[in-house]
Design an enzyme around this catalytic site. Structure first.
Site, PDB file in Angstrom:
ATOM      1  N   LYS A  97    -128.196  36.538  20.776  1.00 14.52           N
ATOM      2  CA  LYS A  97    -128.639  37.932  20.947  1.00 14.52           C
ATOM      3  C   LYS A  97    -130.057  38.129  20.388  1.00 14.52           C
ATOM      4  O   LYS A  97    -130.845  38.902  20.952  1.00 14.52           O
ATOM      5  CB  LYS A  97    -127.648  38.886  20.273  1.00 14.52           C
ATOM      6  CG  LYS A  97    -126.324  38.986  21.030  1.00 14.52           C
ATOM      7  CD  LYS A  97    -126.550  39.594  22.394  1.00 14.52           C
ATOM      8  CE  LYS A  97    -125.308  39.722  23.233  1.00 14.52           C
ATOM      9  NZ  LYS A  97    -125.562  40.324  24.551  1.00 14.52           N
ATOM     10  N   TYR A 116    -123.459  33.477  18.194  1.00 15.98           N
ATOM     11  CA  TYR A 116    -123.596  34.697  19.022  1.00 15.98           C
ATOM     12  C   TYR A 116    -124.842  35.480  18.596  1.00 15.98           C
ATOM     13  O   TYR A 116    -125.629  35.934  19.438  1.00 15.98           O
ATOM     14  CB  TYR A 116    -122.341  35.543  18.842  1.00 15.98           C
ATOM     15  CG  TYR A 116    -122.376  36.889  19.512  1.00 15.98           C
ATOM     16  CD1 TYR A 116    -122.190  37.009  20.886  1.00 15.98           C
ATOM     17  CD2 TYR A 116    -122.585  38.048  18.768  1.00 15.98           C
ATOM     18  CE1 TYR A 116    -122.210  38.257  21.497  1.00 15.98           C
ATOM     19  CE2 TYR A 116    -122.603  39.296  19.372  1.00 15.98           C
ATOM     20  CZ  TYR A 116    -122.420  39.393  20.737  1.00 15.98           C
ATOM     21  OH  TYR A 116    -122.442  40.634  21.341  1.00 15.98           O
ATOM     22  N   SER A 165    -125.932  43.414  19.226  1.00 15.77           N
ATOM     23  CA  SER A 165    -124.870  43.767  18.281  1.00 15.77           C
ATOM     24  C   SER A 165    -125.459  43.814  16.881  1.00 15.77           C
ATOM     25  O   SER A 165    -126.465  43.149  16.602  1.00 15.77           O
ATOM     26  CB  SER A 165    -123.799  42.692  18.372  1.00 15.77           C
ATOM     27  OG  SER A 165    -123.064  42.658  17.182  1.00 15.77           O
ATOM     28  N   SER A 166    -124.795  44.553  15.993  1.00 15.78           N
ATOM     29  CA  SER A 166    -125.320  44.677  14.629  1.00 15.78           C
ATOM     30  C   SER A 166    -125.226  43.364  13.846  1.00 15.78           C
ATOM     31  O   SER A 166    -125.805  43.252  12.773  1.00 15.78           O
ATOM     32  CB  SER A 166    -124.597  45.794  13.878  1.00 15.78           C
ATOM     33  OG  SER A 166    -123.213  45.551  13.860  1.00 15.78           O
ATOM     34  N   CYS A 167    -124.518  42.361  14.393  1.00 15.28           N
ATOM     35  CA  CYS A 167    -124.421  41.097  13.658  1.00 15.28           C
ATOM     36  C   CYS A 167    -125.693  40.255  13.770  1.00 15.28           C
ATOM     37  O   CYS A 167    -125.769  39.170  13.214  1.00 15.28           O
ATOM     38  CB  CYS A 167    -123.214  40.293  14.115  1.00 15.28           C
ATOM     39  SG  CYS A 167    -123.396  39.643  15.762  1.00 15.28           S
ATOM     40  N   HIS A 206    -111.545  42.244  18.686  1.00 13.80           N
ATOM     41  CA  HIS A 206    -112.116  42.814  17.465  1.00 13.80           C
ATOM     42  C   HIS A 206    -111.012  43.507  16.668  1.00 13.80           C
ATOM     43  O   HIS A 206    -109.905  43.714  17.164  1.00 13.80           O
ATOM     44  CB  HIS A 206    -113.216  43.822  17.830  1.00 13.80           C
ATOM     45  CG  HIS A 206    -114.427  43.158  18.389  1.00 13.80           C
ATOM     46  ND1 HIS A 206    -114.699  43.120  19.733  1.00 13.80           N
ATOM     47  CD2 HIS A 206    -115.442  42.499  17.784  1.00 13.80           C
ATOM     48  CE1 HIS A 206    -115.823  42.460  19.926  1.00 13.80           C
ATOM     49  NE2 HIS A 206    -116.302  42.076  18.767  1.00 13.80           N
TER      50      HIS A 206
HETATM   51  O1  GFB Z   1    -113.871  43.128  14.343  1.00  7.25           O
HETATM   52  P1  GFB Z   1    -113.910  41.775  13.778  1.00  7.25           P
HETATM   53  O2  GFB Z   1    -113.117  40.716  14.473  1.00  7.25           O
HETATM   54  O3  GFB Z   1    -115.375  41.220  13.707  1.00  7.25           O
HETATM   55  O4  GFB Z   1    -113.377  41.823  12.247  1.00  7.25           O
HETATM   56  P2  GFB Z   1    -116.700  41.366  12.791  1.00  7.25           P
HETATM   57  C1  GFB Z   1    -113.807  42.785  11.326  1.00  7.25           C
HETATM   58  C2  GFB Z   1    -113.052  42.620  10.010  1.00  7.25           C
HETATM   59  O5  GFB Z   1    -111.680  42.999  10.227  1.00  7.25           O
HETATM   60  C3  GFB Z   1    -113.013  41.211   9.422  1.00  7.25           C
HETATM   61  C4  GFB Z   1    -110.824  42.036   9.654  1.00  7.25           C
HETATM   62  O6  GFB Z   1    -113.167  41.286   8.036  1.00  7.25           O
HETATM   63  C5  GFB Z   1    -111.612  40.728   9.806  1.00  7.25           C
HETATM   64  O7  GFB Z   1    -111.117  39.726   8.940  1.00  7.25           O
HETATM   65  N1  GFB Z   1    -109.512  42.068  10.318  1.00  7.25           N
HETATM   66  C6  GFB Z   1    -108.340  42.469   9.739  1.00  7.25           C
HETATM   67  C7  GFB Z   1    -109.246  41.701  11.571  1.00  7.25           C
HETATM   68  N2  GFB Z   1    -107.327  42.322  10.594  1.00  7.25           N
HETATM   69  C8  GFB Z   1    -107.856  41.854  11.758  1.00  7.25           C
HETATM   70  C9  GFB Z   1    -107.284  41.510  13.026  1.00  7.25           C
HETATM   71  O8  GFB Z   1    -106.076  41.589  13.250  1.00  7.25           O
HETATM   72  N3  GFB Z   1    -108.153  41.093  13.994  1.00  7.25           N
HETATM   73  C10 GFB Z   1    -109.492  40.997  13.767  1.00  7.25           C
HETATM   74  N4  GFB Z   1    -110.282  40.604  14.780  1.00  7.25           N
HETATM   75  N5  GFB Z   1    -110.051  41.274  12.572  1.00  7.25           N
HETATM   76  C11 GFB Z   1    -117.695  40.578  15.025  1.00  7.25           C
HETATM   77  C12 GFB Z   1    -118.630  39.457  15.338  1.00  7.25           C
HETATM   78  O9  GFB Z   1    -117.690  40.560  13.654  1.00  7.25           O
HETATM   79  O10 GFB Z   1    -118.130  41.858  15.407  1.00  7.25           O
HETATM   80  C13 GFB Z   1    -119.340  39.609  16.598  1.00  7.25           C
HETATM   81  O11 GFB Z   1    -117.939  38.242  15.199  1.00  7.25           O
HETATM   82  C14 GFB Z   1    -119.831  41.001  16.847  1.00  7.25           C
HETATM   83  O12 GFB Z   1    -120.402  38.714  16.637  1.00  7.25           O
HETATM   84  C15 GFB Z   1    -118.747  42.012  16.623  1.00  7.25           C
HETATM   85  O13 GFB Z   1    -120.939  41.301  16.041  1.00  7.25           O
HETATM   86  C16 GFB Z   1    -119.214  43.429  16.804  1.00  7.25           C
HETATM   87  O14 GFB Z   1    -117.130  42.774  12.623  1.00  7.25           O
HETATM   88  O15 GFB Z   1    -116.544  40.595  11.518  1.00  7.25           O
END
Ligand code: GFB
Length: 319
Positions: A141, A137, A108-110, A180
């Site tokens: 990875k 995580y 993953s890009s993280c 996500h």
């Molecule tokens: O997709 P996401 O959960 O993960 O969140 P990451 C991306 C951004 O969207 C963050 C915002 O800034 C969240 O605060 N966001 C806004 C929300 N509303 C929502 C919501 O209702 N749900 C969620 N989930 N987010 C993950 C990593 O990071 O991405 C993993 O934790 C992995 O390790 C994955 O790399 C691809 O992009 O921040």
């Protein structure tokens, strides 16, 4: 890799794995194998070894992983670290023991440092501190990438680590706590529209930027990489370099702009409010995709088109 090569897709029921199966079938590959979690626990070394000895796949797509959004990663670091380390160790060990030819490991890009220059090149790996919400995580990875490289260096395997950006598409997880952002937004906006609720809550400030890749494009890229001719594939897996390749679109947008795009697709006219008690995570992580572009692969699904396809699949699934 010919159309009868025996190919094991680890995680074939997940978002990425199911898209890989669809893409292989679309291209006419006939000898695909997969096991559900109930049939084979990849966290168990003995069962994993027995499975590889029995089936002897020639190619492996390692898409089995414990994944989740920002809240899940932040809340359950032990499971994200341990499960991913176990699965990748067991699969790599069994794959080497049974002579797997090409293995494509998914990350993953993280994995890249939180504050690295944008767009992110493969060579930025391990050049700075990681984002705290997904450090466990990411470290698992990174260990998987190092595992592929170590096998290549020590045992002459040809394993490749592909790093997709944030994925979305049919078959995603819509659990509001653990998903996500993109599936969460589709569900929240759809439910608000149906119930006539005038506002939808966005986590964080809405200003972080993310890059999104439609999962069928990822699958197309992975099958493309796995079936490269020896000359080009061997350059990627040359033991003298980390066998890492980014897979993305190279374009990003703010979470707020993403929410507005999802609202347009769903047909929702309400407004968005921020819940700033929730974390933003990394402020920006857009991949430099010049390495895969040079091999003449490019993502083909525009974001709005992909969200349309995903929303349709979400509706079909609900029906
Ligand atoms: O997709 P996401 O959960 O993960 O969140 P990451 C991306 C951004 O969207 C963050 C915002 O800034 C969240 O605060 N966001 C806004 C929300 N509303 C929502 C919501 O209702 N749900 C969620 N989930 N987010 C993950 C990593 O990071 O991405 C993993 O934790 C992995 O390790 C994955 O790399 C691809 O992009 O921040």
């Amino acid at each position: 890799m010919n159309k009868h090569t025996k190919i094991y897709i680890a995680g074939h029921r997940g978002l990425a794995g199911s898209a890989i199966v669809r893409e292989l079938q679309r291209q006419g590959y006939t000898n695909l194998i997969g096991r559900t979690h109930g049939e084979l626990d990849l966290e168990d070394a003995t069962s994993t070894q027995q499975f590889f000895e029995q089936e002897r796949p020639e190619i492996v797509f390692l898409a089995a992983a414990k994944v989740g959004g920002i809240h899940a990663n932040n809340s359950y670091p032990v499971e994200f670290l341990m499960s991913n380390l176990l699965v990748e160790s067991n699969v790599c060990r069994a794959a080497y023991a049974t002579g797997v030819n090409r293995l494509i490991f998914l990350g993953s890009s993280c994995i890249y440092p939180r504050d690295c220059p944008q767009p992110i090149k493969e060579e930025y790996l391990l050049t700075g501190p990681l984002e705290s919400t997904n450090r466990a995580y990411a470290l698992a990875k990174i260990a998987g990438i190092e595992m592929c490289w170590s096998y290549n260096r020590q045992y002459g395997t040809k394993w490749l680590a592909a790093m997709p950006t944030n994925l979305y598409g049919p078959g995603d997880n819509y659990d509001l706590n653990n998903s996500h952002v993109l599936p969460a937004l589709i569900r929240k906006i759809h439910e608000a529209k149906v119930a006539g609720i005038p506002e939808v809550v966005l986590w964080g400030s809405g200003t972080p930027q993310r890059e999104f890749l439609y999962v069928d494009d990822l699958a197309n890229a992975l099958v493309f990489l796995a079936s490269l001719d020896d000359e080009r594939y061997n350059i990627l897996t040359n033991p003298g370099q980390c066998p890492l390749i980014n897979v993305g679109t190279g374009e990003d947008l703010t979470i707020r702009a993403l929410a507005e795009m999802c609202a347009e697709v769903v047909g929702y006219n309400g407004k968005f409010v921020q819940d700033i008690s929730k974390p933003d995570g990394t402020m920006r992580k857009v991949l430099d995709v010049s390495k895969i572009n040079k091999l003449e692969w490019r993502a083909s699904t525009r974001l709005k088109e992909g969200i349309n396809l995903t929303y349709k699949a979400f509706g079909d699934n609900q029906a």
